[in-house]
Design a protein around this motif. Structure first.
Motif, mmCIF file in Angstrom:
data_model
loop_
_atom_site.group_PDB
_atom_site.id
_atom_site.type_symbol
_atom_site.label_atom_id
_atom_site.label_comp_id
_atom_site.label_asym_id
_atom_site.label_seq_id
_atom_site.Cartn_x
_atom_site.Cartn_y
_atom_site.Cartn_z
ATOM 1 N N ALA A 54 20.561 -43.497 29.742
ATOM 2 C CA ALA A 54 19.209 -42.934 29.772
ATOM 3 C C ALA A 54 18.472 -43.397 31.021
ATOM 4 C CB ALA A 54 18.443 -43.368 28.523
ATOM 5 N N VAL A 55 17.371 -42.748 31.328
ATOM 6 C CA VAL A 55 16.520 -43.150 32.442
ATOM 7 C C VAL A 55 16.131 -44.617 32.242
ATOM 8 C CG1 VAL A 55 14.272 -42.803 33.546
ATOM 9 C CG2 VAL A 55 15.621 -40.836 32.807
ATOM 10 N N GLY A 56 16.294 -45.426 33.268
ATOM 11 C CA GLY A 56 15.942 -46.835 33.193
ATOM 12 C C GLY A 56 17.088 -47.740 32.768
ATOM 13 N N ASP A 57 18.166 -47.185 32.214
ATOM 14 C CA ASP A 57 19.323 -47.995 31.831
ATOM 15 C C ASP A 57 20.181 -48.272 33.055
ATOM 16 O OD1 ASP A 57 18.422 -47.818 29.269
ATOM 17 O OD2 ASP A 57 20.064 -46.591 28.507
ATOM 18 N N THR A 58 20.837 -49.446 33.079
ATOM 19 C CA THR A 58 21.696 -49.805 34.198
ATOM 20 C C THR A 58 23.016 -50.368 33.702
ATOM 21 O OG1 THR A 58 20.769 -52.035 34.358
ATOM 22 C CG2 THR A 58 19.771 -50.346 35.747
ATOM 23 N N VAL A 59 24.052 -50.109 34.474
ATOM 24 C CA VAL A 59 25.360 -50.722 34.273
ATOM 25 C C VAL A 59 25.720 -51.362 35.597
ATOM 26 C CG1 VAL A 59 27.812 -50.315 33.856
ATOM 27 C CG2 VAL A 59 26.108 -49.103 32.492
ATOM 28 N N TYR A 67 36.531 -51.230 36.685
ATOM 29 C CA TYR A 67 36.869 -49.897 36.207
ATOM 30 C C TYR A 67 35.716 -49.498 35.304
ATOM 31 C CZ TYR A 67 39.465 -46.261 33.695
ATOM 32 O OH TYR A 67 39.874 -45.085 33.139
ATOM 33 N N ILE A 68 34.871 -48.551 35.765
ATOM 34 C CA ILE A 68 33.672 -48.149 35.025
ATOM 35 C C ILE A 68 33.765 -46.660 34.698
ATOM 36 C CG2 ILE A 68 31.161 -47.984 35.057
ATOM 37 C CD1 ILE A 68 31.179 -50.276 37.153
ATOM 38 N N VAL A 69 33.680 -46.331 33.415
ATOM 39 C CA VAL A 69 33.735 -44.935 32.969
ATOM 40 C C VAL A 69 32.485 -44.653 32.151
ATOM 41 C CG1 VAL A 69 34.979 -43.232 31.594
ATOM 42 C CG2 VAL A 69 36.253 -44.932 32.912
ATOM 43 N N ILE A 70 31.763 -43.586 32.522
ATOM 44 C CA ILE A 70 30.593 -43.147 31.771
ATOM 45 C C ILE A 70 30.957 -41.806 31.121
ATOM 46 C CG2 ILE A 70 28.132 -42.632 31.832
ATOM 47 C CD1 ILE A 70 28.856 -45.509 32.740
ATOM 48 N N ASN A 71 30.960 -41.782 29.801
ATOM 49 C CA ASN A 71 31.335 -40.587 29.039
ATOM 50 C C ASN A 71 30.098 -39.816 28.603
ATOM 51 O OD1 ASN A 71 34.195 -40.906 29.041
ATOM 52 N ND2 ASN A 71 33.927 -42.615 27.639
ATOM 53 N N GLY A 72 29.262 -39.485 29.516
ATOM 54 C CA GLY A 72 28.030 -38.746 29.253
ATOM 55 C C GLY A 72 27.257 -38.663 30.550
ATOM 56 N N PHE A 73 26.108 -38.013 30.496
ATOM 57 C CA PHE A 73 25.288 -37.890 31.698
ATOM 58 C C PHE A 73 24.730 -39.239 32.121
ATOM 59 C CE2 PHE A 73 25.112 -33.412 30.451
ATOM 60 C CZ PHE A 73 25.365 -32.828 31.684
ATOM 61 N N VAL A 74 24.578 -39.427 33.418
ATOM 62 C CA VAL A 74 23.986 -40.634 33.984
ATOM 63 C C VAL A 74 22.572 -40.277 34.440
ATOM 64 C CG1 VAL A 74 24.099 -42.349 35.821
ATOM 65 C CG2 VAL A 74 26.212 -41.537 34.733
ATOM 66 N N ALA A 75 21.577 -40.748 33.707
ATOM 67 C CA ALA A 75 20.184 -40.594 34.123
ATOM 68 C C ALA A 75 19.664 -41.927 34.648
ATOM 69 C CB ALA A 75 19.323 -40.106 32.966
ATOM 70 N N GLY A 76 20.380 -43.004 34.369
ATOM 71 C CA GLY A 76 20.048 -44.343 34.851
ATOM 72 C C GLY A 76 20.844 -44.653 36.110
ATOM 73 N N THR A 77 21.280 -45.918 36.242
ATOM 74 C CA THR A 77 21.980 -46.374 37.445
ATOM 75 C C THR A 77 23.281 -47.073 37.080
ATOM 76 O OG1 THR A 77 19.894 -46.683 38.626
ATOM 77 C CG2 THR A 77 21.807 -47.858 39.484
ATOM 78 N N ALA A 95 18.823 -35.616 37.661
ATOM 79 C CA ALA A 95 18.059 -35.803 38.903
ATOM 80 C C ALA A 95 17.727 -37.265 39.153
ATOM 81 C CB ALA A 95 16.786 -34.972 38.876
ATOM 82 N N THR A 96 17.598 -38.060 38.107
ATOM 83 C CA THR A 96 17.239 -39.469 38.278
ATOM 84 C C THR A 96 18.464 -40.374 38.337
ATOM 85 O OG1 THR A 96 17.038 -39.715 35.894
ATOM 86 C CG2 THR A 96 15.019 -39.202 37.116
ATOM 87 N N GLY A 97 19.644 -39.857 38.078
ATOM 88 C CA GLY A 97 20.847 -40.683 38.011
ATOM 89 C C GLY A 97 21.330 -41.152 39.368
ATOM 90 N N ARG A 98 21.808 -42.410 39.405
ATOM 91 C CA ARG A 98 22.338 -42.975 40.651
ATOM 92 C C ARG A 98 23.660 -43.664 40.350
ATOM 93 N NH1 ARG A 98 18.872 -46.717 43.797
ATOM 94 N NH2 ARG A 98 19.150 -47.999 41.961
ATOM 95 N N ILE A 99 24.675 -43.354 41.149
ATOM 96 C CA ILE A 99 25.959 -44.035 41.059
ATOM 97 C C ILE A 99 26.209 -44.664 42.415
ATOM 98 C CG2 ILE A 99 28.429 -43.785 40.683
ATOM 99 C CD1 ILE A 99 27.764 -41.499 38.758
ATOM 100 N N LEU A 100 26.281 -45.988 42.426
ATOM 101 C CA LEU A 100 26.388 -46.757 43.662
ATOM 102 C C LEU A 100 27.706 -47.530 43.664
ATOM 103 C CD1 LEU A 100 22.777 -48.232 43.444
ATOM 104 C CD2 LEU A 100 23.485 -46.100 44.567
#
Length: 137
Positions: A54-59, A67-77, A95-100
């Motif tokens: 969700a927006v504001g959540d971070t991993v 090894y990082i897998v996100i099984n859904g939309f990334v609205a956080g970071t 639009a708010t999601g960031r993958i760095l």
């Protein structure tokens, strides 16, 4: 009875305007279930698997080759941190999601990208299915 009804009518609108609780991200980190708005790996190599962010959540992968897998939309970071990381988000970003990727060479694979995919300063391989092109890849 009248005072009970009057109190109910006054309390009901207050319940409707209460602030909703922050959504908790559910993940497994190295096989152990964790949840919260900020999920972190260790200084070593980790396996992190999460549902949607969700927006504001971070991993944060932190150090090591994660090894990082996100099984859904990334609205956080999602931030791989230092080390050569493998990051995938097949559902893509909002639009708010960031993958760095962070420092070191990373592999990033994302579905539709409406947010930001940034490999970081080292040579990285990034694949985006559609939408915004990745940077620093």
């Amino acid at each position: 009875m009248r005072s009970f009804c009057a109190a109910t009518l006054l309390a009901a609108p207050l319940a409707l305007i209460a602030t909703p609780a922050q959504a908790l991200t559910s993940c497994t980190v190295n096989g152990r279930p964790v949840s919260g708005t900020a999920i972190s790996g260790t200084a070593g190599s980790d396996s992190i698997v999460c549902g949607a962010l969700a927006v504001g959540d971070t991993v944060n992968g932190l150090g090591g080759s994660d090894y990082i897998v996100i099984n859904g939309f990334v609205a956080g970071t999602v931030d791989g941190g230092t080390g050569g990381d493998f990051i995938t988000a097949n559902a893509g970003t909002t639009a708010t999601g960031r993958i760095l990727g962070g420092a070191d060479s990373d592999f990033i694979s994302v579905g539709p990208n409406a947010g930001t995919v940034d490999g970081g300063p080292a040579p990285d391989f990034c694949r985006v299915a559609s939408g915004n092109p990745p940077v620093n890849c």
